[in-house]
Enzyme design. Structure first.
Site, PDB file in Angstrom:
ATOM      1  N   LYS A 186       1.382  -1.164  13.276  1.00 11.83           N
ATOM      2  CA  LYS A 186       0.499  -1.607  12.192  1.00 11.83           C
ATOM      3  C   LYS A 186      -0.353  -2.776  12.663  1.00 11.83           C
ATOM      4  O   LYS A 186      -1.564  -2.812  12.457  1.00 11.83           O
ATOM      5  CB  LYS A 186       1.324  -2.031  10.968  1.00 11.83           C
TER       6      LYS A 186
ATOM      7  N   GLN B  60       7.905  -4.952   4.910  1.00 10.42           N
ATOM      8  CA  GLN B  60       8.461  -3.738   5.529  1.00 10.42           C
ATOM      9  C   GLN B  60       9.825  -3.405   4.923  1.00 10.42           C
ATOM     10  O   GLN B  60      10.705  -4.260   4.848  1.00 10.42           O
ATOM     11  CB  GLN B  60       8.580  -3.965   7.050  1.00 10.42           C
TER      12      GLN B  60
ATOM     13  N   ASP C 279       0.500  -1.642  -0.204  1.00 13.45           N
ATOM     14  CA  ASP C 279       1.444  -0.526  -0.147  1.00 13.45           C
ATOM     15  C   ASP C 279       1.493   0.218  -1.489  1.00 13.45           C
ATOM     16  O   ASP C 279       2.073   1.301  -1.583  1.00 13.45           O
ATOM     17  CB  ASP C 279       2.855  -1.062   0.171  1.00 13.45           C
TER      18      ASP C 279
END
Ligand code: NAD
Length: 299
Positions: free
Chosen positions: A60, A104, A127
């Protein structure tokens, strides 16, 4: 079936993601030029040492920088407390250089995941996991949409065009894939079925589908004879299994690819299917978040 026919059935997620990433990079360059160096910034927090998460975060960050954005990575120890993680999220909420925040997953057991995700400023929730964003999506309003389902939808629309009226069966009801995927397909006017571990006669349910999205986490569970001839199959699963070579592993999806491609009209491979789309969509969401936070027009 000859090799050209097989190739035509494969949905090239890797290639599509590369195209999307380069379009995002071009837009970032234009944004910087037109808005006094304004640079979209993505902050990624990783807690602990989970090896798969470490790889995802490294990728990422690399792709964020390649797209011309600013990447901020925060590694926190496995025994991080709820209070310390919360403090970090709130700090990033207040940081003008950060337009997107990603925590994460999975998080260690001592952390209340919902509290952390819901502490992220919804405008920076790239997200799309915050209840505000999932609520906006569920009610058909402009939201930050979870990256993996968004990537799946892009591949489906690219292959099929208008999805209206199609029967879609999603296997898996997780908050990060199954449920947002259902909301997106419903918004495209599909007839949506969400199936899961308690579904009775899953093969029969899947056989009715024009679109199958498998997000289960069980290696090659969906067999070729579950697929309606001509259906489009999106395989979200990432499962590590032993490889032929002693001691090595390989990655397979939730769908038995070799069987399914004989029947399906189109199918994503694993790897090089949905996986690369997730990060590409994350970059797009970060660009969108940056624009919206600066009062600029964004999709
Ligand atoms: P999850 O474990 O949260 O959810 C799995 C779902 O599958 C559950 O809703 C469960 O009801 C259902 N399920 C389990 N066993 C079943 C069975 N026998 N029959 C029918 N349904 C069953 O998983 P998740 O986070 O949604 O991820 C699913 C898969 O997708 C995993 O392999 C994960 O690694 C992968 N994934 C890939 C990406 C990507 O970028 N490509 C992103 C997220 C998840």
């Amino acid at each position: 079936m000859n090799s050209t026919e097989i190739d035509n059935r494969i949905i090239d997620g890797k290639g599509f993601a590369e195209g999307l990433r380069s379009r995002v990079a071009e837009e970032v360059t234009a944004l910087k030029a037109s808005h006094n160096g304004l640079t979209p910034g993505l902050a990624v927090i990783i807690v602990g040492e989970d090896p798969a998460s470490q790889i995802y975060v490294r990728n990422k960050n690399k792709q964020t920088i390649e797209a011309g954005m600013a990447g901020f990575e925060f590694k926190m120890p496995e025994d991080t407390s709820q209070a310390d993680l919360l403090k970090k999220v709130l700090e990033l909420n207040a940081d003008d250089k950060v337009h997107g925040i990603l925590v994460q997953l999975p998080l260690p057991d001592q952390i209340d995941e919902h509290e952390i995700i819901n502490a992220i400023d919804p405008a920076k929730d790239v997200d799309g996991f915050h209840v505000v964003n999932s609520g906006l999506l569920a009610t058909g309003q402009k939201a930050m949409v979870s990256c993996t389902p968004l990537g799946c939808l892009m591949l489906l629309k690219d292959r099929l065009g208008d999805l209206s009226g199609l029967d879609a069966v999603i296997i898996g009801r997780s908050n990060i894939v199954g449920k947002p995927m259902a909301a997106l397909l419903l918004a495209e006017s599909c007839t949506v079925t969400i199936s899961h571990s308690r579904t009775r006669d899953l093969p029969d349910v899947v056989r009715r589908a024009d679109i199958v999205v498998a997000a289960v986490g069980r290696a090659e569970m969906v067999r070729g004879d579950w697929i309606k001839p001509g259906a489009t199959v999106i395989d979200v699963g990432i499962n590590r299994v032993p490889a032929a070579e002693e001691g090595k592993t390989r990655v397979v999806g939730d769908v038995a690819f070799a069987e399914a491609i004989e029947v399906a009209g189109a199918i994503t491979p694993v790897p090089k299917g949905v996986g690369p789309m997730t990060i590409a969509c994350l970059l797009q969401n970060t660009l969108t978040a940056c624009k919206r936070q600066n009062g600029l027009e964004a999709d």
